[in-house]
Design a protein around this motif. Sequence first.
Motif: not given
Length: 439
Positions: A322-351
């Motif tokens: 459940s904790v990981l599922d919630e984390t995926a949703e928050y991370l996806g929502a945060g990435i959606s902000d970047l997509i809506n603001l900047f319209s990138p062709e590619r998003v990469l997750i690292g770290g």
Amino acid sequence: MADRPQRTVRDLRRANRTAVLERLYSDGPLSRQELGPATGLSSGSVSNVVAELAEDGLLEEAGVVESAGGRPRTLLRVAPSSGRLIGVDIGETRVRVGLFDVAMDELARCDLPLAHHGHEVHLIVRHVADGIAAVLRESGTAPGRLLGVGVGVPGILERGGPGGAVVHGQTVGWDAVPLEGLLRDAVGLPAAVGFFLSNGAKALGQAEMWFGGGRGAKDAIIVLVGSGVGACLVTDGVIDGGARDSAGEWGHLTVSVRGRRCRCGARGCLEAYAGAEALLQRWREAGGRPPAGADEETALTALIAAAHPPDGNAAADPVARSVLDETAEYLGAGISDLINLFSPERVLIGGWAGLQLGPHLLSAVRTYATAYSLAHPAGRVTIGLGTLGPDAVTVGAATLPLADFFANGGRRTAPVRTPGERAAAPGGHTAPAGRRRGG
């Protein structure tokens, strides 16, 4: 109207040297005949520049190819042995120092943990100094061979002061720390060896754009998930930069009004939900039990194993899942902000945490990012994992002095100069894919 500065013969020669170095590094090996159209220089200029660079030890022959109806053509490349580079990652759990040749082959590495002392400035400076001394000693490298030292740091950089870059790292308790000057004094390298500081997320982004999953993309966002989260924005092949290096603070966008307290002091930041430190805290609050005395990386490994048991016959822990599922949703929502603001062709997750979590969360992150984004920008973006592994920040940091060296025609600049960053490979072209790394 202000007069435009006149370009001198010296400026033109430097620009020509830069064009040849950058193109060979990006697309080489190439022949002299190929360098003309690739750089826009005349055949005479190419011959003169190649002769200069070869005399300086910056170019070497890399084989021969047959030509249709003519003599075989000699291929040229930037000589890997023409200099040495140091990359430093001041991370949340360790300071990592790597020594590289110009081809970015790793020659030596030193890891110094931070688990029990945090980010006390004097300790960080001492770790960096000790790490640099260790990799030079291990490799037998003379300090004078260094083209520079790149450093990825947590927080916002302010440039332009007489002592070099100043770091504002609110989440680690740094308030206007004159880190560049402190490092220069502590490390004691020759005066000609410059220090080049960058936000850690930007260093990660530069590495992925030059050598990893960002190659070929003009508009991209590289997300760093570690103890906290950050992002690097790439627009038309260039990393957002400037005197105040702050584009990596995506983790402190508000995703929940009056939400969880973030380590920056505010409430509801994305980092308070998606960073590894906060993720593990939410697991403990829900009843999870990380191994006693485990560091953050070990504890995250335990959480993932509880949610996704490596033994296929074991039952998954519903709390961890459940904790990981919630984390995926928050991370996806945060990435959606970047997509809506900047319209990138590619998003990469690292770290380090992003790469651990990615295989288990990526599908859900994509689903949530698409659901929270506008349809048009969501339809043009791909979301994937970085390809360079957990040492990508170190690699990216090492490219900072290399980019400056190329931009100055294969010569060092004054050591106090800190350049703007460029995400695409030199000259805005795709960087070579064949980088090798040592153990």
